[in-house]
Design a protein around this motif. Structure first.
Motif, PDB file in Angstrom:
ATOM      1  N   LYS A 163     -23.502 -13.212  28.407  1.00 23.58           N
ATOM      2  CA  LYS A 163     -23.914 -12.229  29.416  1.00 23.58           C
ATOM      3  C   LYS A 163     -22.695 -11.608  30.094  1.00 23.58           C
ATOM      4  O   LYS A 163     -22.654 -10.403  30.352  1.00 23.58           O
ATOM      5  N   LEU A 164     -21.701 -12.443  30.387  1.00 23.44           N
ATOM      6  CA  LEU A 164     -20.482 -11.930  31.010  1.00 23.44           C
ATOM      7  C   LEU A 164     -19.744 -10.985  30.064  1.00 23.44           C
ATOM      8  O   LEU A 164     -19.243  -9.937  30.484  1.00 23.44           O
ATOM      9  N   THR A 165     -19.684 -11.341  28.797  1.00 24.25           N
ATOM     10  CA  THR A 165     -19.060 -10.459  27.803  1.00 24.25           C
ATOM     11  C   THR A 165     -19.807  -9.131  27.732  1.00 24.25           C
ATOM     12  O   THR A 165     -19.185  -8.060  27.710  1.00 24.25           O
ATOM     13  N   ASP A 166     -21.128  -9.180  27.723  1.00 21.32           N
ATOM     14  CA  ASP A 166     -21.928  -7.957  27.668  1.00 21.32           C
ATOM     15  C   ASP A 166     -21.648  -7.061  28.874  1.00 21.32           C
ATOM     16  O   ASP A 166     -21.524  -5.840  28.724  1.00 21.32           O
ATOM     17  N   LEU A 167     -21.546  -7.659  30.063  1.00 21.46           N
ATOM     18  CA  LEU A 167     -21.232  -6.864  31.257  1.00 21.46           C
ATOM     19  C   LEU A 167     -19.862  -6.203  31.122  1.00 21.46           C
ATOM     20  O   LEU A 167     -19.700  -5.013  31.413  1.00 21.46           O
ATOM     21  N   ALA A 168     -18.891  -6.984  30.696  1.00 22.90           N
ATOM     22  CA  ALA A 168     -17.536  -6.452  30.557  1.00 22.90           C
ATOM     23  C   ALA A 168     -17.508  -5.305  29.547  1.00 22.90           C
ATOM     24  O   ALA A 168     -16.913  -4.247  29.815  1.00 22.90           O
ATOM     25  N   GLU A 169     -18.153  -5.510  28.409  1.00 26.14           N
ATOM     26  CA  GLU A 169     -18.098  -4.514  27.343  1.00 26.14           C
ATOM     27  C   GLU A 169     -18.992  -3.308  27.600  1.00 26.14           C
ATOM     28  O   GLU A 169     -18.716  -2.206  27.102  1.00 26.14           O
ATOM     29  N   SER A 170     -20.067  -3.474  28.378  1.00 25.19           N
ATOM     30  CA  SER A 170     -20.988  -2.359  28.580  1.00 25.19           C
ATOM     31  C   SER A 170     -20.434  -1.315  29.550  1.00 25.19           C
ATOM     32  O   SER A 170     -20.691  -0.127  29.359  1.00 25.19           O
TER      33      SER A 170
END
Length: 179
Positions: A163-170
């Motif tokens: 989820k943290l990766t998704d936030l960073a990448e989005s």
């Protein structure tokens, strides 16, 4: 060819089992301290975050972290040990780093959110390594019930990391790069 499962069912002698059990209990005490202190740090991280999505992620993980500590208390009971925390130098350092990121970045910026995600993912990776290792030791010691509980927490830690990766990448990293 032996499978991973057959390796964990080997019989170990009593002296080695005692040493491994001691290491296992010590590891549980360490991650228990880590979870208790992370549960106190996450609300501060939520307050420091800029984006509502990151605030919400930290708030949700606070509740999950409290559940992780409760599961560890259950595990201590299952193995006949008192739930006791032992200071975790690694988590202490990671949480100090998170505080430093908050102090060294401007309030209301995506650069701060990017830093907070970085700090949080370091924490998640530490927890993933800890829970994975503890799960494997539990299996070696024949504590399949404990291993299953540790696997549940391990899965949740992995989901949080994603989820943290998704936030960073989005959007967070891109917006941070434009500030």
């Amino acid at each position: 060819m032996k499978t991973a499962k057959s390796k964990t069912t080997k019989t170990i002698n009593e002296a080695d089992q005692e040493k491994l059990t001691e290491l296992f209990v010590d590891g549980l005490k360490d991650i228990y301290w880590a979870e208790k202190h992370l549960a106190k740090a996450l609300p501060k991280m939520a307050k420091a975050a800029t984006s509502e999505e990151l605030k919400a992620a930290f708030e949700a993980h606070t509740t999950e972290t409290e559940e992780h500590a409760a599961r560890l208390e259950e595990i201590f009971g299952l193995i006949g040990e008192k739930a006791q925390a032992k200071k975790c130098a690694a988590m202490e350092g990671l949480l100090e780093e998170s505080d430093e990121i908050t102090k060294s970045t401007d309030k209301g910026t995506m650069v701060r959110d990017c830093g907070l995600i970085m700090a949080a993912q370091k924490v998640e990776h530490y927890e993933i390594a800890s829970y994975g290792t503890l799960r494997n030791i539990a299996r070696t010691l024949g504590h399949e019930d404990v291993a299953a509980i540790l696997q549940t927490t391990l899965d949740e830690e992995g989901e949080t990391d994603h989820k943290l990766t998704d936030l960073a990448e989005s959007y967070v990293n891109e917006e941070a790069g434009q500030e």
